[in-house]
Design a protein around this motif. Structure first.
Motif, PDB file in Angstrom:
ATOM      1  N   ASN A  20      51.299  58.404  23.231  1.00 53.12           N
ATOM      2  CA  ASN A  20      52.408  59.075  23.899  1.00 53.12           C
ATOM      3  C   ASN A  20      52.528  58.605  25.337  1.00 53.12           C
ATOM      4  O   ASN A  20      53.615  58.448  25.871  1.00 53.12           O
ATOM      5  N   THR A  46      56.726  65.118  24.122  1.00 49.88           N
ATOM      6  CA  THR A  46      57.302  66.355  24.646  1.00 49.88           C
ATOM      7  C   THR A  46      56.235  67.331  25.114  1.00 49.88           C
ATOM      8  O   THR A  46      56.544  68.314  25.785  1.00 49.88           O
ATOM      9  N   SER A  47      54.971  67.060  24.766  1.00 49.01           N
ATOM     10  CA  SER A  47      53.871  67.943  25.153  1.00 49.01           C
ATOM     11  C   SER A  47      53.101  67.339  26.323  1.00 49.01           C
ATOM     12  O   SER A  47      53.079  66.117  26.503  1.00 49.01           O
ATOM     13  N   GLU A  81      53.049  66.048  32.337  1.00 45.59           N
ATOM     14  CA  GLU A  81      53.947  66.862  31.516  1.00 45.59           C
ATOM     15  C   GLU A  81      54.772  65.973  30.582  1.00 45.59           C
ATOM     16  O   GLU A  81      54.944  64.772  30.818  1.00 45.59           O
ATOM     17  N   GLY A  82      55.258  66.576  29.508  1.00 49.09           N
ATOM     18  CA  GLY A  82      56.081  65.834  28.565  1.00 49.09           C
ATOM     19  C   GLY A  82      57.337  65.287  29.212  1.00 49.09           C
ATOM     20  O   GLY A  82      57.910  65.909  30.116  1.00 49.09           O
ATOM     21  N   GLN A 118      43.418  71.446  19.175  1.00 51.84           N
ATOM     22  CA  GLN A 118      44.348  72.180  18.324  1.00 51.84           C
ATOM     23  C   GLN A 118      43.923  73.642  18.200  1.00 51.84           C
ATOM     24  O   GLN A 118      42.735  73.956  18.085  1.00 51.84           O
TER      25      GLN A 118
END
Length: 232
Positions: A20, A46-47, A81-82, A118
């Motif tokens: 990402n 986005t995360s 941040e995302g 998670q």
């Protein structure tokens, strides 16, 4: 819950589709006469992403604790941040003249994208992949005698059967993406020839003296520049 993280290292030649967080550069040039240089990170997800970064002297197994380099990198750990970005700052902290003044030196920037833990997975086995990207950082002395744009004129190739003896008589690292003849690639992977050195390169088929070669050199911006040379 068993929580296992696997580390995957990527040597950047193009943007990774797995991570990402990407490094906007494919290489970094640090001119000696600059106080510092910067590297831009971009979080395409986005995360939020947690990033750890450090420099090493060509040791893929290095860690922030074991790497010893004459540079300060800030911030070493940062949350991005995302859909956002973050600059890393690299500052040379060694003594003046402590690195060779007649040629470039190379280091490696590591950027580790640490996956978030998670939630709500108690009792389940979990495997996550932390992706580590690596790019080269070239420290360039201020008073080198030739222009980097003339690097290709200081390269030569001596044909020896299924080998090329490549000589680099320039003060710059020569990053060669490919070598080809008659449109056919002669090497299976990119090579880098250190300044004022030779490198034996295996070829996919025999080469002979006087043979025309096309080489793709990687420039300071990560772009390919094509040149034609003739073997000796």
């Amino acid at each position: 819950m068993k929580y296992v993280i696997i580390f995957l290292t990527l040597i950047i030649t193009s943007f990774s589709s797995l991570a990402n967080v990407i490094i906007s550069n494919t290489r970094v040039i640090y001119p000696e006469d600059q106080k510092e240089t910067t590297v831009q990170l971009i979080n395409r997800g986005t995360s939020p992403a947690l990033i750890q970064a450090w420099l090493d002297e060509n040791d893929p197994n290095s860690t922030p604790e074991t790497a010893q380099v004459p540079f300060l990198l800030t911030p070493p750990v940062v949350k991005i941040e995302g859909d956002s970005g973050q600059q890393l700052r690299i500052r040379f902290t060694g003594a003046a003249g402590s690195l060779p003044q007649n040629k470039e030196s190379v280091y490696y920037l590591n950027v580790l994208d640490i996956p978030p833990k998670q939630e709500n997975l108690d009792g389940k086995n979990l495997m996550q992949i932390a992706i580590k990207s690596r790019i080269k950082v070239f420290y360039r002395p201020a008073n080198l005698k030739i222009a980097v744009s003339d690097l290709h004129t200081y390269l030569s190739f001596n044909a020896q059967g299924n080998q090329l003896i490549a000589s680099n008589n320039a003060p710059y690292f020569a990053s060669i993406a490919t070598i080809s003849a008659h449109g056919k690639a002669l090497i299976r992977e990119p090579v880098m020839i250190a300044p004022f050195s030779t490198l034996t390169i295996g070829t996919t088929e025999p080469v002979s003296g006087g043979q025309a070669l096309d080489i793709l050199l990687v420039d300071d911006y990560g772009s390919y520049q094509k040149y034609s040379l003739t073997t000796k």
